[in-house]
Design a protein around this motif. Structure first.
Motif, short mmCIF file in Angstrom:
data_model
loop_
_atom_site.label_atom_id
_atom_site.label_comp_id
_atom_site.label_asym_id
_atom_site.label_seq_id
_atom_site.Cartn_x
_atom_site.Cartn_y
_atom_site.Cartn_z
N GLN A 740 0.82 -1.21 0.00
CA GLN A 740 0.00 0.00 0.00
C GLN A 740 0.86 1.26 0.00
O GLN A 740 0.48 2.29 -0.57
N ARG A 741 2.01 1.20 0.64
CA ARG A 741 2.93 2.34 0.58
C ARG A 741 3.39 2.58 -0.86
O ARG A 741 3.55 3.72 -1.30
N ALA A 744 0.53 4.39 -2.72
CA ALA A 744 -0.15 5.41 -1.91
C ALA A 744 -0.47 6.69 -2.66
O ALA A 744 -0.93 7.66 -2.07
N ASP A 745 -0.26 6.71 -3.98
CA ASP A 745 -0.57 7.90 -4.75
C ASP A 745 -2.08 8.05 -4.96
O ASP A 745 -2.56 9.13 -5.27
N SER A 747 -6.12 7.80 -3.62
CA SER A 747 -6.86 8.01 -2.37
C SER A 747 -7.27 6.69 -1.73
O SER A 747 -7.13 6.51 -0.53
N ASN A 749 -5.92 3.77 -1.94
CA ASN A 749 -4.78 3.06 -1.36
C ASN A 749 -4.32 3.72 -0.06
O ASN A 749 -3.86 3.05 0.85
N ARG A 750 -4.45 5.05 0.03
CA ARG A 750 -4.09 5.72 1.28
C ARG A 750 -5.04 5.31 2.40
O ARG A 750 -4.63 5.14 3.54
N ALA A 783 -1.72 9.44 6.88
CA ALA A 783 -2.01 8.88 5.56
C ALA A 783 -3.32 9.42 4.99
O ALA A 783 -3.47 9.53 3.77
N VAL A 784 -4.28 9.75 5.87
CA VAL A 784 -5.57 10.28 5.42
C VAL A 784 -5.74 11.67 6.01
O VAL A 784 -6.00 11.81 7.21
#
Length: 999
Positions: A740-741, A744-745, A747, A749-750, A783-784
């Motif tokens: 997921q990192r 992470a580009d 939304s 996935n974040r 992250a969010v």
């Protein structure tokens, strides 16, 4: 006011056999009991004579009570009330007619010889109300043809009634049941109806004459939101005591609490040296002239030592009554202060109103201490209603209850109702106390039936009749306008109303509807709103089907022409297209609206729209493309369900899985299994969820679905974590976080990264690695960025749990309150409830907040209808701890049992705490051996999770209670372990009642 350009006309669709109208009708079915036997032993001429007598009675009695005979068939009759004019007391009228018919028929004696077993003639009757299509009849169908399900229910009630019984459905009689002596409400299963119906057996007339008296019998909730009005009445009483005659008129629409306000005031008056008289007016046909004044007079019949005017008034002939009554009350006022209350003055006769004005004028001239208090409804424009408030010294216009008062009322009527239901009730009732009461009743029944309020809207015909009768009394132009507005919706954009009717916001007709409590300006400019959502629903339901569909099509066309300028365009088009049976368009717009709602974390709206899309697809041809689309939408429904899952959601996804299997598409199968796993996990079904997750992995690998394979480790890890399989969970989280990192580009996935980090954090916290846990929480929150996203509620909820494990009570409460607030905003019941419970437990540990136990119980009640059990052992273990400290052994045992029952379903987070609570109970009972066994079980439950903090707390409790044996940590060692883990909050929050109690 000019007539709307799209005037409402009777339904004349080609599919309709005859012209007619969709109307709310109360139906009375009456049959002669034992008629088959009578026909066998009576001569044909005598039996024909009996039928003629019955027919004559039906034709005489039904119209006398305001009804119409629809059909006489043999020895029975179908009578209708509410056509052509709807009256709010149609249920009462039908019941009164049935009682009179039963009485008269019992007095009939058939001609000819009678058998020895004959006990007399009797009827059996059924009464029910509902919306039906009323068409023109003929010689076969009777004077009116009634099409709909409601006539069948009325007929079934008559079938179920025994000889001389009258069965009335609860929703028909409603609050007017106080006019009659009835049996307790019972549930009756009718032939051809899936669900039972609530019915009353009417035994006769009741001595009660007002609804308020019946409400008093049931018990009143404390009056809310009327302090200002009571203050005005207190001031008026003070003026009367000072020797001034004063008339206060309370005016408000039906159900707003006029009578309740006045009666509350009269209770306060009882402490003063003041004589109180009560009277009321009725709209029913039996109301006599001077009705309220004669009621007051009869209340004085046993008044000893009264003035001579009392005897004169009691003995006065009808033509002299008004004069004698005036003299009587003036004489009484000369002795002591008088308070006269007349309720429902809008139904007063001319003589009663004239006497009211005369008493006010004469008493004022003589400066007598008289307070006149009246309650009435506002007059509807175009209707003949006497000016009941003209001449009053002060007019109190009673507004709807303010939101805080309405919220208190709902909390009293619906204890433990979840905040979403409570908010829906308040929104729909619009501050009307009567509507609040009915909606709370409906919500309670829906909860018992395992439904939500939205699935079981109130169907009380008595309430619908009350509302519809107000609409019927409006001038035709205004009634048409209200019906068009109802089809538009609860909120009515003024541009759309103008486009359909040619009428603007400032039109006199619109302003008149605002004065009549129908429509008023919305908070947002450019829109009108129905003051009471329930009013809108009733008006909408009573509007003809074909006419509604025409309007919905016109509205949809206007919305499409307006295009992007309209907020929530897809949501509005989905609603209007579905109501117009435009199913392809409805499915398209509902799907788009669901996607928009999901993107903005409006989870309840997303679920509602995706469900609407699935429902619309059911009307389209059954093709592989339609099935594939159905499955895809169901998967997005699963995404919206993660934070607010229910058993219904699981059923939808299981059907999607069946469709996916039928299509043979491995990718569809993999993703449907994935969402089945996730929603099952959210409901606490760990074993089944793990099976679906493993199946999803196999299918995803087979079709090489890289995106799904990136998501699956996180989901599998979450399920393992819920089952306390921490090594497997952490391994899966590491895989998920790494993938997921890298992605992470985006939304989505974040959000996935944030939740995986959150779950890893609570596992680390449970193991005692609090530093690692808080570092993971910090990364998850970063992250969010959106503080209102649903995942923020989950992160803060788990952060609160870890802080509770650590004994950092104040920080835990702050995090829990954020979780509760965000969960409420996005309408995620799970995070809303769990945040509420965690905050309450933290408040208990911090300051022994007395409201904490009830708040945790509320959270349990909120989640119960959804069938979810994920981590609910937390709530029961917290309550068990509190109950032990409060000395409530029975309550403690119950919640210990509930927590351990959840442990048997792999929910172990509350297991060790529950066993510790059981150990403390054993100590209180003096059973040290049992206490030691419970603590051993607590240690095993903690070890099952590899929980370092549970081991530390269990050792500390064991030593603190003096139950440690050789080889087990001493109290000093246990305290040092708590300090090493940063759990010193437990030392300051120890329960003094138990500390050292076993020593």
């Amino acid at each position: 006011m000019k007539r709307p350009t799209f005037a409402l006309m009777p339904d004349t669709s080609p599919s309709t056999a005859a012209r007619g109208q969709r109307r709310l009708i109360t139906m009375l079915f009456v049959d002669l009991s034992g008629s088959t036997g009578l026909a066998e032993w009576m001569e044909a001429e005598h039996y024909a004579e009996l039928l003629a007598q019955l027919s004559a009675l039906y034709e005489q009695v039904v119209p006398r009570h305001g009804g119409a005979v629809a059909r006489i068939q043999g020895d029975g009759v179908l009578a209708i009330f509410g056509y052509p004019e709807v009256r709010e007391d149609d249920g009462r009228r039908a019941t009164e007619a049935a009682l009179e018919l039963h009485t008269l028929v019992r007095g009939l004696r058939p001609a000819g010889p009678l058998p020895e077993h004959f006990k007399g003639l009797t009827l059996h009757s059924g009464i029910h109300a509902g919306v039906v299509f009323v068409g023109e009849g003929d010689a076969v169908r009777g004077r009116y043809e009634l099409i709909g399900n409601a006539p069948n229910i009325a007929a079934r009630l008559a079938e179920n009634a025994r000889a001389d019984e009258i069965l009335v459905s609860q929703e028909t009689l409603g609050l007017q049941s106080h006019y009659f002596e009835t049996s307790a409400r019972r549930q009756l299963h009718l032939r051809g109806r899936a669900t039972p119906i609530g019915v009353y057996l009417v035994k006769g007339r009741s001595p009660l004459s007002r609804r308020f008296e019946a409400s008093e019998r049931r018990g009143l909730t404390p009056l809310q939101g009327r302090a200002a009005e009571l203050s005005v009445l207190d001031q008026a009483l003070s003026r009367a005591f000072a020797g001034a005659t004063f008339w206060v008129a309370v005016r408000a629409g039906a159900g707003l609490g006029k009578t309740r306000l006045c009666e509350e005031f009269l209770l306060r008056v009882s402490d003063h040296a003041c004589q109180v008289h009560r009277g009321h007016c009725e709209s029913y046909l039996v109301a006599e002239p001077l009705q309220p004044w004669l009621q007051m007079l009869r209340g004085l019949e046993h008044y000893v030592g009264g003035p001579p005017e009392l005897a004169l008034a009691l003995q006065a002939p009808p033509e002299e009554r008004a004069e004698r009554l005036l003299a009587l009350f003036l004489a009484l006022a000369a002795e002591t202060a008088q308070l006269l209350f007349i309720d429902d003055l809008q139904w007063a006769d001319d003589a009663s109103l004239r006497l009211l004005h005369q008493l006010r004028d004469h008493a004022a001239r003589r400066r007598l201490p008289v307070l006149l208090l009246t309650a009435s409804r506002p007059a509807l424009p175009g209707s003949y209603v006497l000016p009941t408030t003209s001449g009053a010294d002060q007019l109190i216009e009673l507004p709807p209850l303010p939101e805080p008062a309405a919220a208190v009322t709902v909390s009293r009527l619906l204890p433990q109702a979840d905040p979403f239901v409570a908010a829906e009730v308040q929104r729909h009732a619009g501050g009307n106390p009567l509507f609040l009461e009915e909606l709370c009743h409906a919500a309670a029944e829906a909860t018992v039936a395992g439904e939500r309020l939205g699935q079981a809207q109130p169907s009380a015909a008595w309430l619908a009749t009350l509302i519809e009768s107000r609409v019927e009394r409006l001038p035709p132009e205004q009634a048409d306008l209200v019906r068009i507005a109802a089809v538009i919706g609860t909120v009515v954009p003024t541009w759309l109303l103008t486009a359909l009717t040619g009428i603007g916001e400032r039109d006199a007709g619109v302003q008149a509807l605002a004065e009549q409590d129908f429509l008023f300006p919305d908070r947002e400019p450019g829109a009108l709103r129905f003051k009471h959502g329930i009013t809108r629903d009733v008006v909408y339901d009573s509007t003809g089907l074909h006419l509604r569909q025409q309007l919905h099509r016109r509205i949809a066309a206007q919305l499409r022409a307006r295009g992007a300028e309209t907020d929530n365009l897809h949501e509005l088009l989905a609603y209007h297209d579905a109501a117009a049976n435009e199913w392809p368009l409805a499915a398209q717009h509902a799907e788009a609206a669901g996607d928009q709602a999901l993107a903005s974390s409006a989870l309840d709206r997303a679920k509602r729209q995706f469900r609407a899309a699935l429902a619309a697809l059911e009307f389209l041809p059954d093709t592989p493309e339609r099935r594939r689309r159905w499955v895809n939408i169901a998967q997005r429904l699963g995404m919206a369900c993660v934070f607010d899952a229910s058993r219904d959601d699981l059923r939808v996804l299981r059907h999607a899985a069946e469709l996916a299997q039928g299509l043979g598409d491995t990718g569809l199968i993999a993703r449907t299994d994935y969402w089945l796993a996730y929603v099952g996990y959210a409901l606490g079904e760990v074993r089944e969820s793990l099976r679906y997750a493993q199946a999803a992995v196999s299918s995803a690998e087979a079709c090489q679905d890289g995106a799904l394979l990136a998501q699956l480790p996180g989901t599998v890890g979450q399920i393992h974590a819920a089952a306390a399989h921490y090594p497997e969970a952490l391994a899966q989280f590491e895989r998920a976080i790494q993938r997921q990192r890298e992605r992470a580009d985006k939304s989505r996935n974040r959000v996935g990264l944030a939740y995986s980090l959150c779950c890893k954090a609570y596992v680390l916290g449970d193991q005692g690695d609090f530093d690692g846990a808080h570092a993971a929480f910090a990364e998850a929150l970063d992250a969010v960025a959106d503080p209102g996203h649903a995942v923020q509620a989950s992160i803060q909820g788990w952060r609160s749990a870890v802080l509770l494990w650590q004994g950092r009570w104040a920080e835990a409460r702050e995090a829990a309150e954020i979780s509760h607030r965000v969960g409420t905003q996005v309408r995620s019941m799970f995070t809303c409830a769990m945040g509420h419970a965690a905050s309450a437990y933290a408040a208990w540990m911090l300051e022994r907040a007395p409201e904490a136990p009830q708040q945790i119980l509320d959270a349990i009640a909120w989640l119960a209808p959804r069938g979810g059990g994920l981590f609910s052992s937390f709530n029961h273990a917290w309550l068990a701890e509190i109950c032990v400290e409060q000395g409530d052994m029975r309550c403690a045992r119950h919640h210990i049992a509930c927590a351990l029952a959840r442990a048997r379903q792999q929910d172990w987070v509350g297991g060790a705490m529950a066993y510790r609570a059981a150990a403390k109970l054993a100590v209180m009972a003096g059973d040290k051996a049992r206490a030691r066994r419970c603590l051993d079980l607590a240690a095993r439950a903690g070890a099952r999770r590899g929980s370092g903090h549970e081991a530390a707390v269990t050792d500390w409790v064991r030593a603190d209670l003096g139950l440690a044996t050789a080889g087990q940590p001493t109290l000093e060692a246990a305290v040092q372990q708590l300090k090493r883990l940063g759990m010193t909050g437990f030392l300051s929050a120890r329960a003094p009642a138990l500390s050292g109690s076993a020593r």
